[in-house]
Design an enzyme around this catalytic site. Sequence first.
Site, short mmCIF file in Angstrom:
data_model
loop_
_atom_site.label_atom_id
_atom_site.label_comp_id
_atom_site.label_asym_id
_atom_site.label_seq_id
_atom_site.Cartn_x
_atom_site.Cartn_y
_atom_site.Cartn_z
N LEU A 286 0.92 -1.17 0.02
CA LEU A 286 0.06 -0.05 -0.09
C LEU A 286 0.82 1.23 0.02
CD1 LEU A 286 -2.97 0.98 0.18
CD2 LEU A 286 -2.70 0.27 2.65
N ARG B 115 -4.68 -2.16 -8.02
CA ARG B 115 -4.86 -3.05 -7.07
C ARG B 115 -6.08 -3.89 -7.14
NH1 ARG B 115 0.45 -3.97 -5.50
NH2 ARG B 115 1.36 -2.15 -5.18
C1 LIG Z 1 0.46 -6.58 -9.67
C2 LIG Z 1 1.62 -5.73 -9.07
C3 LIG Z 1 2.76 -6.45 -8.85
C4 LIG Z 1 3.92 -5.79 -8.34
N1 LIG Z 1 5.24 -6.42 -8.16
C5 LIG Z 1 6.07 -5.63 -7.63
C6 LIG Z 1 7.34 -6.32 -7.49
O1 LIG Z 1 7.48 -7.55 -7.55
N2 LIG Z 1 8.30 -5.61 -6.74
C7 LIG Z 1 8.07 -4.16 -6.62
O2 LIG Z 1 9.15 -3.63 -6.14
N3 LIG Z 1 6.93 -3.52 -6.81
C8 LIG Z 1 5.86 -4.30 -7.19
N4 LIG Z 1 4.60 -3.56 -7.71
C9 LIG Z 1 4.54 -2.37 -7.32
C10 LIG Z 1 4.86 -1.28 -8.27
O3 LIG Z 1 6.02 -1.35 -8.79
C11 LIG Z 1 4.52 0.11 -7.88
O4 LIG Z 1 5.45 0.68 -6.82
C12 LIG Z 1 3.23 0.48 -7.39
O5 LIG Z 1 2.19 -0.13 -7.98
C13 LIG Z 1 2.92 1.77 -7.14
O6 LIG Z 1 2.48 2.35 -8.72
P1 LIG Z 1 3.06 3.76 -9.13
O7 LIG Z 1 4.69 3.91 -9.10
O8 LIG Z 1 2.71 3.66 -10.58
O9 LIG Z 1 2.29 4.60 -8.20
P2 LIG Z 1 2.27 5.99 -7.44
O10 LIG Z 1 3.43 6.01 -6.85
O11 LIG Z 1 0.99 6.16 -6.89
O12 LIG Z 1 2.56 6.94 -8.80
C14 LIG Z 1 1.41 7.20 -9.61
C15 LIG Z 1 1.93 7.58 -11.09
O13 LIG Z 1 2.70 8.95 -10.97
C16 LIG Z 1 3.77 8.70 -11.83
N5 LIG Z 1 4.99 8.88 -11.07
C17 LIG Z 1 4.99 8.50 -9.85
N6 LIG Z 1 6.31 8.87 -9.40
C18 LIG Z 1 6.93 9.16 -10.46
C19 LIG Z 1 8.32 9.31 -10.81
N7 LIG Z 1 9.32 9.35 -9.87
N8 LIG Z 1 8.67 9.34 -12.18
C20 LIG Z 1 7.66 9.28 -13.16
N9 LIG Z 1 6.50 9.40 -12.86
C21 LIG Z 1 6.10 9.09 -11.78
C22 LIG Z 1 3.52 7.45 -12.65
O14 LIG Z 1 2.66 7.77 -13.84
C23 LIG Z 1 2.63 6.52 -11.58
O15 LIG Z 1 1.96 5.66 -12.20
C24 LIG Z 1 3.67 -4.45 -8.00
C25 LIG Z 1 2.32 -3.70 -8.52
C26 LIG Z 1 1.43 -4.31 -8.95
C27 LIG Z 1 0.07 -3.73 -9.22
#
Ligand SMILES: Cc1cc2nc3c(=O)[nH]c(=O)nc-3n(C[C@H](O)[C@H](O)[C@H](O)COP(=O)(O)OP(=O)(O)OC[C@H]3O[C@@H](n4cnc5c(N)ncnc54)[C@H](O)[C@@H]3O)c2cc1C
Length: 278
Positions: free
Chosen positions: A102, A228
């Site tokens: 989360l 999620r």
């Molecule tokens: C099915 C599933 C499996 C997963 N498995 C793993 C795993 O094995 N290992 C692991 O470490 N994580 C895993 N994750 C976590 C995933 O990598 C993300 O950390 C998490 O889902 C948050 O996504 P996000 O970074 O897109 O979202 P948020 O942090 O909410 O960001 C939202 C959006 O803002 C933009 N954004 C945010 N920060 C940046 C940035 N620095 N630069 C550019 N754009 C940005 C992007 O468009 C992003 O989608 C998994 C997630 C899912 C849903």
Amino acid sequence: MPDVRIITDPTVYVLGRPSIDQRELTRLLTDTGFPLWSTNSPCDAQALVETGARLCYRSFRGGRPHGEHVRHLIEVGHGSCLEHAVWTLVVTGISRTCSHELVRHRFLSPSQESQRYVDAADVAFVLPPALVGAWDCWVNHTGRGLVVAASGDVDPRMEIGLWFDRYWYRPARAAVESYAELYGRLTADGMPRKAAREAARSVLPGCVETRIQLTGNARAWRAFIEQRATRHADAEIRRLAVAVHAKLEHEAPGLFSDYKRVPLPDGTDELATEYRKV
Ligand SMILES: Cc1cc2nc3c(=O)[nH]c(=O)nc-3n(C[C@H](O)[C@H](O)[C@H](O)COP(=O)(O)OP(=O)(O)OC[C@H]3O[C@@H](n4cnc5c(N)ncnc54)[C@H](O)[C@@H]3O)c2cc1C
């Protein structure tokens, strides 16, 4: 050690929601030459999204009615307007494993119960959804005398219940016993309580319950739901994302009712929208 409570579902509390200062809105409308503008938004959250969008184009006269206006923002991906609507939720009854996933959502600001300050001796365990059937066998079919059939065969439900007891419940409970032992010994040796918990918590299992407060705007909550509440996500966080969506859809249907429930083979639902990542 007494039995450890087992939690089967998360609880979501809506602690904070958007609210418009009507006097200030009236002042703004008067000052900008639109004293007659009003909205039929069902809630202040959607009204704030609408005022933000209308301000962009100075369109406080005519135009689409409220519901259509908000839907249009989502359809065309004018997502920054959704950032004006902010909710604070508290989630309890989730595991530390779940909270670890989360807090990866960087636009949901978390405040999480501390394992350094809060004693874990009376924790509860959160049941992974895949073990609900085994847990049910454990609760209802172990040690009650009804399990051995006339043929001498053991009721398979009892076997599953005992398997659950041996490989899930007892190891998890033993870890909490170790925690209590470590904490007791370290504090008896004079270590400050916070430092002792810090060390002792390292043996706690991922299923221990945690509580967390999260603040995020409609765009961030949507991003969380989209990632999620799908079949690809871990089952526990999927269950949470579906529960969060239900609360937010109730709060602001115009911002969340484009998600449709899709039944999955395991009897749960995922949520799908054609307007991803607005
Ligand atoms: C099915 C599933 C499996 C997963 N498995 C793993 C795993 O094995 N290992 C692991 O470490 N994580 C895993 N994750 C976590 C995933 O990598 C993300 O950390 C998490 O889902 C948050 O996504 P996000 O970074 O897109 O979202 P948020 O942090 O909410 O960001 C939202 C959006 O803002 C933009 N954004 C945010 N920060 C940046 C940035 N620095 N630069 C550019 N754009 C940005 C992007 O468009 C992003 O989608 C998994 C997630 C899912 C849903």
